[in-house]
Write an enzyme that holds these catalytic residues in place. Structure first.
Site, PDB file in Angstrom:
ATOM      1  N   ALA A 628       0.863  -1.181   0.000  1.00  0.00           N
ATOM      2  CA  ALA A 628       0.000   0.000   0.000  1.00  0.00           C
ATOM      3  C   ALA A 628       0.888   1.215   0.000  1.00  0.00           C
ATOM      4  CB  ALA A 628      -0.884  -0.013   1.238  1.00  0.00           C
ATOM      5  N   GLU A 630       1.265   5.558  -0.546  1.00  0.00           N
ATOM      6  CA  GLU A 630       0.528   6.701  -0.009  1.00  0.00           C
ATOM      7  C   GLU A 630      -0.710   6.998  -0.831  1.00  0.00           C
ATOM      8  OE1 GLU A 630       2.510  10.353  -0.551  1.00  0.00           O
ATOM      9  OE2 GLU A 630       0.855  11.514   0.296  1.00  0.00           O
ATOM     10  N   VAL A 634      -0.256  -0.891  -4.443  1.00  0.00           N
ATOM     11  CA  VAL A 634       0.875  -1.222  -5.306  1.00  0.00           C
ATOM     12  C   VAL A 634       0.649  -2.676  -5.746  1.00  0.00           C
ATOM     13  CG1 VAL A 634       3.382  -1.395  -5.487  1.00  0.00           C
ATOM     14  CG2 VAL A 634       2.370   0.290  -3.945  1.00  0.00           C
ATOM     15  N   ASP A 745      14.821  10.583   2.991  1.00  0.00           N
ATOM     16  CA  ASP A 745      14.089   9.541   3.723  1.00  0.00           C
ATOM     17  C   ASP A 745      14.736   8.188   3.476  1.00  0.00           C
ATOM     18  OD1 ASP A 745      12.204   8.452   5.383  1.00  0.00           O
ATOM     19  OD2 ASP A 745      10.558   8.540   3.939  1.00  0.00           O
TER      20      ASP A 745
HETATM   21  P1  AMP Z   1       5.872   2.682  -1.616  1.00  0.00           P
HETATM   22  O1  AMP Z   1       4.650   3.480  -1.854  1.00  0.00           O
HETATM   23  O2  AMP Z   1       6.939   2.926  -2.638  1.00  0.00           O
HETATM   24  O3  AMP Z   1       6.383   2.819  -0.211  1.00  0.00           O
HETATM   25  O4  AMP Z   1       5.435   1.134  -1.812  1.00  0.00           O
HETATM   26  C1  AMP Z   1       4.666   0.451  -0.878  1.00  0.00           C
HETATM   27  C2  AMP Z   1       5.082  -1.012  -0.804  1.00  0.00           C
HETATM   28  O5  AMP Z   1       4.863  -1.634  -2.047  1.00  0.00           O
HETATM   29  C3  AMP Z   1       6.562  -1.202  -0.492  1.00  0.00           C
HETATM   30  O6  AMP Z   1       6.825  -1.211   0.893  1.00  0.00           O
HETATM   31  C4  AMP Z   1       6.839  -2.560  -1.120  1.00  0.00           C
HETATM   32  O7  AMP Z   1       6.449  -3.598  -0.252  1.00  0.00           O
HETATM   33  C5  AMP Z   1       5.914  -2.563  -2.325  1.00  0.00           C
HETATM   34  N1  AMP Z   1       6.636  -2.136  -3.528  1.00  0.00           N
HETATM   35  C6  AMP Z   1       6.763  -0.890  -4.012  1.00  0.00           C
HETATM   36  N2  AMP Z   1       7.479  -0.875  -5.121  1.00  0.00           N
HETATM   37  C7  AMP Z   1       7.828  -2.150  -5.357  1.00  0.00           C
HETATM   38  C8  AMP Z   1       8.615  -2.795  -6.393  1.00  0.00           C
HETATM   39  N3  AMP Z   1       9.170  -2.083  -7.363  1.00  0.00           N
HETATM   40  N4  AMP Z   1       8.781  -4.105  -6.310  1.00  0.00           N
HETATM   41  C9  AMP Z   1       8.230  -4.807  -5.300  1.00  0.00           C
HETATM   42  N5  AMP Z   1       7.511  -4.270  -4.332  1.00  0.00           N
HETATM   43  C10 AMP Z   1       7.303  -2.955  -4.348  1.00  0.00           C
END
Ligand code: AMP
Length: 983
Positions: A628, A630, A634, A745
């Site tokens: 998830a 913001e 995902v 961050d």
């Molecule tokens: P973020 O909004 O970038 O923090 O993404 C939320 C979560 O989605 C992350 O903590 C990952 O678990 C997963 N996620 C995001 N991007 C990827 C990616 N390129 N490959 C695999 N998992 C991802």
């Protein structure tokens, strides 16, 4: 028998024993035989041989009584009438209390038919005293008076009877006692009516009120508030026939300056105040006020302190804010006539939270300054700013500007003093020149040489150009929805030769100048030029772009964007619909040297288009939600673009109901990510912006976020592997810092891990530090900062630099070496900041190579200029990896400086109840059996254990041995609170 003698004995003895009962408070006496003393003047009928008066001296006073004892004579009808009793105008009901003695008929040898043991009470109303004119016929009987006890000879059994005479209405009345042959003596006749006495209830006063009679059992009485009390409704109460007040209704409350005390409103004491009509007590004067006098309704502010107009009178008085602090002008965006002013809130807010800022812009030449006027824009505004920054745009180059930021609060209007900070700044930037005309210099069947001129109002400046060209489709191609390719060149000179073109083909060109700072000017008009037919080739076919050579300059770099445009014909015009466009970014796209903040673009959508390739949603397949973000879920999914092989991707989505601002923030991550191309930076595949559901598509990282991955594989990886991961992160960060990008961050949760355990830096949204990170904590200046990962200078005054990223990298090193342990465990953010300021640092994680820990400590140097740069970090980690022996020396742990594992007591803070509970808390449950077999079953025994004992019971792994030993040390040192030690 001598009856008269009997009578005398009877009455005298009774009188001797008579105990006079005092009058009740609530009774108003109209007649009291005993109190009247001498001449009662009651009328008897018949005058002779009827009721007689007796008297007796008691304690020197003469007391009278009436008696009769004609028990042996028939047809007795003896009357005793009182004097005229004045009635109270509202007392319609009176009580007649009689005290009397009746002789037992058996005491006499009298005929029982003649002798009586009762007598009668009569009453007669009149408006005036009629004197001795007594007429029985005017009397109505009130009651027969029967004794409860009759007295034998020598006995004196006193009876007390109270009768009610109700419904009285005339000015007065008489009472009469009729004897019909009894031996009776009346000692006391008391006539009274009852009143509810004047009272104060709930700050309301009620007057004395005569109790009602049968016809008005509850008398409603209106009252009034005590002095200095007020009520909207008149207070009310009821008086019962028994003279009791019931059901008071009062909303009386003390006026301002008064408080209720002892049924009255009393003035507030000096130093206290009460501002409203209420039932509250007076309160002490608030902060910064002068001490009040008695009965104060408010407390006046001390000199230099004020209340805002909208503040209540009860509020504390506040001082003026001090000037904004650390005013800086950030010049990163200066190249387009913009700068950002930022400052910190005043050191002293005067105790108010409504601080706003006003920014005044002045243009200065020498000492003469004048207002900047309306042309200069301040965004979001120049007044009433709640944020501590403002973007100033439309600034003229080469001019000096003075910006004055004033901190204001709700009380500033009351003083002429101003709390301002000023800064002088000048913009030395260059406008991108405008490309005026493009013309053909030379052409062949496969090449075109073009040149263009520029207009510039100031001196010529070194400039670069971005040239975009495409083949002009013929009608047939348009009809077939032919894919068009755009090529973009970045050039150092205003001329170019483009080779490898098709013969006899029309190409469309447009060019835009870039300022030395890299900002684009507007595009020239699109112009057509065509190559020559094959035969009439004039110049040799050159397979390279020679523009730079022609101009004597060097082409800076070539950015080739293949722009595939499917065009459809509509009404003989070609129009590009959003659903028709497909952009794909080629792998050879090289990053510009410096990261460009998407904010520098007036329209953020331009930035997305510039840095990210548009993907058609039909090429994306979502498979599964993996996280998830913001802005929305995902997904893991597949990207299948034409003529490219299927790729596993992560798809970030924008949840429905977003605002335009949220959409832009969401896409800003792609605008940033799209500028990067590095093995250790998450790769952007493209974006979907032209459809309702915006998406960001990135490479898929099979093992997800690093912090979780490490926690799930605690103890399963060698130091060598962990350092290898850190090396990757450091390389990614070096790349970012080389591009002048500050991440802000950096944390293990923002690093993604692929199936090869390669780590890549992610999370680039513009708003991410402010909004996205659950670790983000609001600071006093309003921003949100992940405290545990952030350097002291960034926390203190938002000094975010690559050096602050290095600090965060040190924390990531610690997270990695501690297998995803939370930095500073369960210490609060406040405790963390305090410990850091006191030069404490995290201790080495278990089994952490000394060299790695030393590097962490370097990253956490207070003086940011002394911290290693990412380049240094990469080299150090490389060296360690090249000689794995260097990782063998494990960082020492010094128990004297109070390291302890976070779990030194049960989850509720109480001591561990069992060895098993303790082992579980330090994730060492696998040794439960070893402990119990060795007979160590209580925590007392555990506390006695030494390292050898732990080894002897079968704990062999050094890491485990240490973890258990450290925890025991921590348990022994329960008083210590810090899990850190000083550098
Ligand atoms: P973020 O909004 O970038 O923090 O993404 C939320 C979560 O989605 C992350 O903590 C990952 O678990 C997963 N996620 C995001 N991007 C990827 C990616 N390129 N490959 C695999 N998992 C991802």
């Amino acid at each position: 028998m001598d009856y008269r003698r009997v009578k005398r004995i009877l009455f005298v003895s009774v009188f001797m024993n008579f105990v006079f009962i005092s009058l009740q408070k609530k009774e108003e006496v109209l007649l009291d035989m005993v109190a009247s003393g001498a001449e009662l003047g009651w009328l008897t009928s018949p005058v002779e041989h009827g009721w007689e008066i007796g008297q007796r001296a008691v304690n020197g006073s003469l007391l009278y009584n009436y008696y009769i004892c004609n028990v042996e004579e028939r047809e007795q009808d003896n009357w005793l009438r009182t004097t005229f009793i004045q009635r109270h105008p509202t007392a319609s009901r009176v009580f007649v209390e009689l005290r009397f003695v009746v002789r037992d008929c058996n005491s006499f040898n009298a005929d029982s038919l003649i002798c009586k043991e009762t007598f009668n009470l009569y009453a007669s109303e009149a408006d005036a005293d009629i004197g001795t004119a007594f007429r029985k016929g005017l009397f109505r009987k009130v009651a027969t008076i029967a004794p409860d006890e009759i007295s034998s000879l020598g006995e004196m059994k006193m009876n007390i009877e109270t009768k009610v005479v109700d419904n009285l209405s005339r000015k007065g009345f008489y009472l009469a006692f009729q004897d019909i042959g009894a031996c009776v003596a009346i000692y006391s006749v008391r006539v009274y009516y009852k009143t509810c006495p004047a009272t104060v209830k709930s700050l309301a006063e009620f007057p004395e009120t005569v109790a009602g009679g049968e016809n008005q059992a509850l008398r409603e009485v209106a009252g009034s508030c005590v002095s200095n009390a007020v009520s909207e409704d008149q207070p009310r109460i009821y008086c019962t026939t028994d003279g009791e007040w019931v059901v008071p209704v009062s909303q009386c409350q003390c006026r301002p300056g008064f408080e209720a005390m002892n049924d009255a409103c009393q003035e507030c004491q000096s130093g206290f105040f009460k501002s409203s009509v209420s039932s509250e007590a007076c309160k002490p004067c608030p902060k910064n006020t002068q001490p009040s006098g008695h009965g104060a309704t408010s407390c006046t502010c001390m000199d230099g302190f004020y209340r805002a107009t909208e503040d209540p009178k009860t509020a504390v008085c506040s001082g003026l804010p001090s000037a904004p602090q650390s005013l800086v002008a950030t010049t990163a965006q200066m190249s387009i006539g913009r700068l950002q002013l930022s400052w910190r809130p005043p050191a002293d807010t005067g105790g108010r939270s409504d601080i706003t800022y006003t920014v005044v812009c002045e243009r200065c030449e020498g000492r003469a300054c004048q207002p900047c006027g309306e042309k200069v824009r301040l965004d979001p505004s120049n007044t009433d700013l709640k944020e501590t920054r403002v973007t100033v745009s439309e600034l003229e180059p080469h001019l000096n500007y003075t910006f004055t930021v004033e901190a204001r609060s709700g009380v500033s209007q009351f003083s002429n003093k101003r709390a301002t900070s000023s800064i002088n700044t000048a913009l030395h930037y260059t406008d991108p020149p405008k490309v005026t005309a493009m013309h053909l210099v030379d052409s062949s069947s496969t090449s075109l040489s073009l040149q263009w001129s520029v207009s510039h109002r100031s001196k010529p400046v070194a400039t670069r150009y971005e040239l975009m060209y495409r083949k002009k489709e013929n009608d047939e191609e348009i009809a077939n929805g032919k894919v068009t390719t755009y090529t973009v060149l970045v050039l150092e000179k205003n001329l170019v030769q483009i080779s490898d073109l098709s013969p006899s083909t029309v190409y469309l060109f447009k060019v835009q100048a870039l300022s030395p700072e890299g900002n684009p000017g507007s595009y020239s008009l699109e112009q057509e030029f065509s190559t020559l037919p094959q035969a009439s080739q004039k110049t040799g076919n050159t397979a390279v772009v020679l523009g730079a050579a022609i101009g004597g300059g060097v082409m800076l770099f070539i950015v080739v964007v293949v722009l595939l445009l499917r065009k459809r014909r509509r009404n003989s015009h070609t129009r590009q619909g959003p659903e028709d466009a497909y952009f794909s970014s080629p792998d050879q796209l090289k990053p510009l040297k410096t990261y460009v903040d998407p904010h520098t673009y007036e329209d953020p959508n331009t930035a997305v288009l510039k840095f990210a390739s548009e993907i058609h949603p039909s090429h994306i397949t979502k498979q599964k939600v993996i996280g998830a973000g913001e802005f929305g879920e995902v997904y893991r999914g597949i990207l299948k673009a034409p003529s490219r092989k299927e790729t596993a991707v992560a798809i970030k989505t924008l949840k429905p109901g977003y605002t335009e601002k949220q959409r832009q923030d969401f896409l800003s991550e792609a605008s940033i990510m799209g500028q990067f191309s590095h093995q250790n930076i998450i790769r952007l595949e493209g974006v979907v912006t032209k459809f309702k559901h915006a998406m960001i598509v990135t490479e898929y990282m099979e093992n997800g976020a690093l912090d979780k991955y490490l926690k799930d594989h605690d103890g399963e990886m060698s130091s060598f592997q962990l350092v290898g991961m850190l090396r990757g992160i450091a390389a990614g960060m070096k790349y970012l810092s080389d591009m002048s990008y500050v991440h802000r961050d950096l944390a293990a949760r923002n690093i993604l891990v692929n199936s090869n355990l390669e780590c890549k830096v992610s999370d680039f949204g513009l708003s991410r530090v402010l909004e996205d990170d659950p670790e983000g904590t609001y600071t006093t200046s309003g921003g949100k900062i992940p405290i545990r990962w952030t350097s002291p200078e960034a926390i203190a005054y938002r000094k975010f630099t690559s050096a602050s990223d290095v600090w965060s990298f040190g924390i990531v090193m610690w997270e990695v070496m501690a297998f995803g342990e939370r930095p500073y465990w369960d210490m609060s953010n406040h405790e963390v900041m305090k410990a850091i300021n006191e030069a404490f640092r995290l201790p080495a994680p278990m089994d952490c190579p000394s060299a790695v820990y030393q590097l962490m400590l370097q990253c956490w140097l207070q003086d940011r200029s002394k911290r290693p740069r990412f380049g240094d970090i990469v080299s150090i980690l490389d060296k360690l990896l090249k000689s794995p022996d260097s990782l063998k020396a494990i960082a020492d742990f010094d128990p004297r400086v109070s390291i302890r594992l976070p779990s030194t007591s049960g989850s509720d803070g109480s001591p561990f109840r069992s060895v098993a509970e303790w082992l579980e808390s330090i994730k060492m449950s696998q040794y439960s059996e070893n402990f119990s077999i060795a007979g160590i079953v209580s925590m007392e025994q555990v506390l006695q254990m030494k390292s050898e004992d732990i080894r002897n019971i079968g704990v062999r792994l050094p890491g485990h041995l240490k973890r258990i030993a450290y925890s025991i040390l921590g348990l022994k040192d329960q008083t210590s609170t810090l899990s850190v030690f000083a550098v």
